[in-house]
Design an enzyme around this catalytic site. Structure first.
Site, PDB file in Angstrom:
ATOM      1  N   GLY A  25       0.843  -1.197   0.000  1.00 56.09           N
ATOM      2  CA  GLY A  25       0.000   0.000   0.000  1.00 56.09           C
ATOM      3  C   GLY A  25       0.873   1.239   0.000  1.00 56.09           C
ATOM      4  CB  ALA A  56       2.688 -11.163   0.370  1.00 55.30           C
ATOM      5  CE  LYS A 119       0.947   3.675  12.800  1.00 57.54           C
ATOM      6  NZ  LYS A 119       1.038   4.875  12.025  1.00 57.54           N
ATOM      7  CD  GLU A 143      13.568   5.355  13.538  1.00 58.41           C
ATOM      8  OE1 GLU A 143      14.545   4.988  14.191  1.00 58.41           O
ATOM      9  OE2 GLU A 143      12.769   6.229  13.950  1.00 58.41           O
ATOM     10  CG  ASP A 215      -1.731   6.689  14.690  1.00 61.69           C
ATOM     11  OD1 ASP A 215      -1.350   5.684  14.064  1.00 61.69           O
ATOM     12  OD2 ASP A 215      -1.113   7.784  14.671  1.00 61.69           O
ATOM     13  CE  LYS A 219       1.938   7.279  14.822  1.00 62.35           C
ATOM     14  NZ  LYS A 219       1.386   8.461  14.166  1.00 62.35           N
TER      15      LYS A 219
END
Ligand code: NAP
EC number: 1.1.1.3
Length: 452
Positions: A25, A56, A119, A143, A215, A219
């Site tokens: 993506g 894949a 994440k 990272e 989200d 992180k």
């Protein structure tokens, strides 16, 4: 120059590092473009070429804007973990469970290094995956999982490895920062700005992971784990999103000399670790208040290093692919560090402190009936709970009440109070009583204030 040319020649001669990419993506296709576009630079810095041998994804027919001829396609992403032509598995599918987790686990069990941008997976399962990686002796790198193009992980885990870090966090979600910036600049409500962000591709069709703070919390949990040397149990991170932010609060914040940002904040205290994500008022002159639009900022503080802030793009194919490729270059060179910066052996997750233990200044906005004695009623409750006030703002109502005493116009006015530092447990008790006062209309807004 001679050195770099020599490095390139050596890089081109050595056996390539063969990678298999699961997920093509935004990030996966971006990685293919980056590795092809910067092939020579990457080979020189990695000491050998990095070759994509297998991929894949779900839909084999989809045009991804990259040439995949000569690359093995797997319908089952987990098959990458055991493909004999793959040295490193790159997981760019996403999600804490399902195929991404199966692929990463299978690859690590098979003794194959893994690079991921995921994440959610690291925040939720990082402790067990680190133990697995250590048992099988292979790198697990991520990272790209925090703040996209900002080298946040390397900075915290390696650059600041010698210091005792006391605080880490920042602006960790570009979608929320874009929405709050646009609300502040245009005065438009959350729903309008969200719809615009979706049309521009800055917000997902289902925006909840971003706007509800999940989200950013993923992180933050990762950063806290790295900063404090122990993974933080994700479920214990206190999370509030930005849906409740009213354009009115952004205006009042401005009048008080602040801006509102969704911040991730992790602090080391004597009695434990705080890990939380919520909107905060930050002084408008502070560096973090200047970070606007889709940009992210990572702030770290340590006893010896002092305070530093890194700013940059936290998402998008270019920044995120750069971070993934940096991990691949490290693996190609044979340099690897433990997942949480120290041996995972015996590392157990820690629970973050509950919100009742937070200790902050608070901004409160109440809608109150415009009648005498209201302020005295509200401040009496705060006094009962030991909460002292630093400042207060009250705007008269736009439409005056009719002089004959009949009902008419809007009966409420906003009342804004700013407290001195106090325990959140006291604040919550006071707020419960204030909300129940007959002079208060609707639910009060409470936003924490951070020095920035
Ligand atoms: N986008 C960013 O800026 C960004 C920034 C930092 C980190 N990340 C992280 O990077 C990861 C990927 O994000 P993204 O934005 O690139 O996602 P994306 O654009 O939605 O791409 C996901 C890819 O995974 C593939 N996929 C989904 N389910 C699969 C399955 N069961 N088997 C095989 N392939 C499957 C999809 O295949 P099809 O294409 O065939 O549908 C697609 O190629 C996530 O963990 C995300 O959190 C993203």
């Amino acid at each position: 120059m001679a050195d770099s040319a020599g490095g390139q020649a050596r890089g081109a001669q050595a056996a390539p590092l063969r990678i298999g990419i699961a997920g093509l993506g935004t990030v996966g296709a971006g990685l293919v473009k980056l590795l092809r576009g910067n092939e020579t630079i990457v080979a020189a810095r990695a000491g050998r070429p990095i070759a994509i041998t297998a991929v894949a994804a779900r839909d084999r027919t989809r045009d991804r804007g990259v040439d995949l001829s000569g690359v093995t396609w797997h319908d089952d992403a987990v098959a990458l973990a055991t493909d004999p032509d793959v040295d490193v598995v790159v997981e760019l599918i996403g999600g804490a469970e399902g195929v991404a987790r199966r692929l990463v686990t299978t690859a690590l069990e098979a003794g194959r290094p893994v690079v991921t941008a995921n994440k959610a997976l690291i925040a939720v399962h990082g402790a067990e995956l680190a133990a697995l990686a250590e048992r099988t002796g292979v790198p697990l790198m991520f990272e790209a999982a925090v703040a996209g193009g900002i080298p946040a992980i390397k900075t915290v885990r390696e650059g600041l490895a010698a210091d005792r870090l006391t605080r880490v966090g920042g602006i960790l979600n570009g979608t929320c920062n874009y929405i709050m910036t646009a609300m502040r600049e245009s005065g438009r409500p959350f729903a309008d700005v969200l719809a615009e962000a979706q049309a521009l591709g800055y917000a997902e069709a289902d925006p909840s992971t971003d706007v509800d703070g999940i989200d950013a919390a993923h992180k933050l949990a990762i950063l806290a784990g790295l900063a404090f040397g122990r993974p933080v149990a994700f479920a214990s991170v206190h999370v509030e999103g930005i849906r409740g932010i009213d354009a009115l609060d952004l205006d009042f914040a401005r009048a008080l000399g602040y801006r509102i940002k969704l911040l991730g904040l992790a602090r080391r205290r004597e009695d434990g670790v705080e890990a939380r994500v919520h909107p905060c008022l930050v002084p408008e002159k502070s560096p973090i208040a200047q970070v606007d639009g889709v940009f992210n900022a990572v702030v770290v503080e340590g006893a010896f290093v002092g305070r530093l802030m890194l700013e940059g793009r936290g998402a998008g194919e270019g920044p995120t692919a750069t971070a993934v490729a940096a991990d691949l270059i490290d693996i190609a060179r044979g340099s690897a560090v433990p997942v949480w910066g120290r041996s995972a052996d015996g590392l157990t997750q820690i629970e973050a402190l509950p919100r009742a233990a937070f200790h902050e200044e608070y901004y409160l906005r109440l809608n109150v009936h415009d009648r005498p004695g209201v302020i005295a009623d509200v401040t009496a409750v705060l006094r009962d709970h030991g909460v002292s006030l630093r400042s207060m703002l009250q705007h008269g109502r736009a439409e005056p009440a009719p002089e004959d005493g009949t009902a008419g116009g809007d009966p409420s006015v906003p009342l804004v109070l700013v407290t001195h530092r106090t325990r959140e447990s006291a604040m919550l008790e006071a707020l419960g009583r204030i909300a129940a006062l007959s002079v208060v209309i609707g639910t009060p807004a409470m936003i924490r204030i951070d020095p920035g």
